[in-house]
Design a protein around this motif. Structure first.
Motif: not given
Lengths: 212, 212
Positions: B14-28
């Motif tokens: 429930x706690x995450x580091x900075x930075x957004x997950x890339x679109x390519x990673x989301x597609x995976x």
């Protein structure tokens, strides 16, 4: 087996080789299941391994997917249905997460499995297995040693076609709503018929059972 | 990552580091999801990636799990709810199988994820994201880069304690039924309140929100 390979090469398997899955192997599957996430950390899974041929026959007679008559064991998955979140049916989702862990683990161990929701009424299943009210039968997983015949099956959509950002933006394909209504009503009536009558209709119902 | 390691070392994060997950990673992640089994091979998944901070704020205001206010993206999972098998809600199970594939794949890629069913009414969510009637919001998966703080969590039962053969044979622990009824009724009332009133009750509701 590598996670990615397990996810991508797993298939529903309905025909199995000879031999029964060992109890130790079944415990490994259950152990994988209960390491799935569960809503509010309830961990409300219970598993009934079905390997009594009379029970499997009765499941089919009462209207389970017909292919299980040629199988010799399976796991009936139950989950504690006392939830306060009835809108999202979180307990069903937790049960399903566990089932997916079983399917992946079975596949990686050379065990074929099929997730079956085509089952008799919950009330009848509860009666057959002596299940108390606070547990709901969620699904049945048929199991057997894999024949190694599994081939990949293409997906209907590529990932990119079914993802949108911040808004629903998909062309929604039209499925035949009237056909669905007829199927749903037919299903309701069939499962309400007394067992001897249901048995008479079975050959007819088998024709409409989706097999793939 | 090895399948077994992925299953056993995955945790809700429930706690995450900075930075957004890339679109390519989301597609995976989505691609792994749609390789789950689906009832009648419908493959009825749709995914809305939520990365607009206003939408995340609105989800929380309307009653989503409060931790998501500190996150910057997530995936709303939808599934085609036109099923003829209403008793077993097979479409919900297929959606959940896909979600479990996402959670395992995210974990193996160093992405933390949490499966969230603590959400506003489906009707409100459908309104927010412009979702047509034939798709149901099933759950939300919050996502972010893992902080690497995950530790194992012991299971409540060992596998052998929750498996029986051919019959339900477990001591059934008693959970407080009255407390459940109160919680369920409270939840129903809360989500029926008009939004400004619901907002007023939010601090009170947060106290009862299960965090683990």
């Amino acid at each position: 087996m590598d996670l990615k390979k397990a996810i991508y090469s797993r298939r529903s398997v309905r025909r199995y080789g000879a031999g029964k899955i060992q109890r130790k192997e079944i415990l490994d599957l259950i152990d994988a299941a209960i390491h799935a996430p569960s809503a509010c950390d309830i961990q409300g899974w219970r598993f009934i391994v079905v390997d009594d041929p009379r029970l499997i026959e009765e499941l089919v007679e009462r209207g389970s997917a017909s292919f299980i008559k040629n199988t010799s064991q399976g796991i009936l998955v139950l989950y504690d249905c006392r939830t306060d979140n009835e809108e999202y049916m979180d307990y069903l989702q937790s049960a399903a997460a566990g089932i997916q862990n079983i399917l992946l683990t079975a596949h990686s161990a050379g065990i074929g499995a099929c997730w079956v929701c085509h089952l008799p009424n919950k009330k009848e299943i509860k009666g057959m297995f002596n299940i108390p009210p606070q547990y709901d039968p969620v699904a049945y997983i048929s199991l057997g040693y894999s024949l190694g015949e599994v081939t990949d099956r293409p997906r209907k959509y590529e990932a990119g076609e079914i993802v949108s950002y911040n808004k629903f933006e998909f062309k929604s394909e039209t499925r035949e709503v009237n056909a669905l209504k007829v199927k749903r009503t037919g299903r309701e009536i069939y499962y309400k018929l007394p067992l001897p009558v249901r048995r008479l209709f079975r050959p007819l119902v088998d024709i409409f059972e989706k097999k793939f």
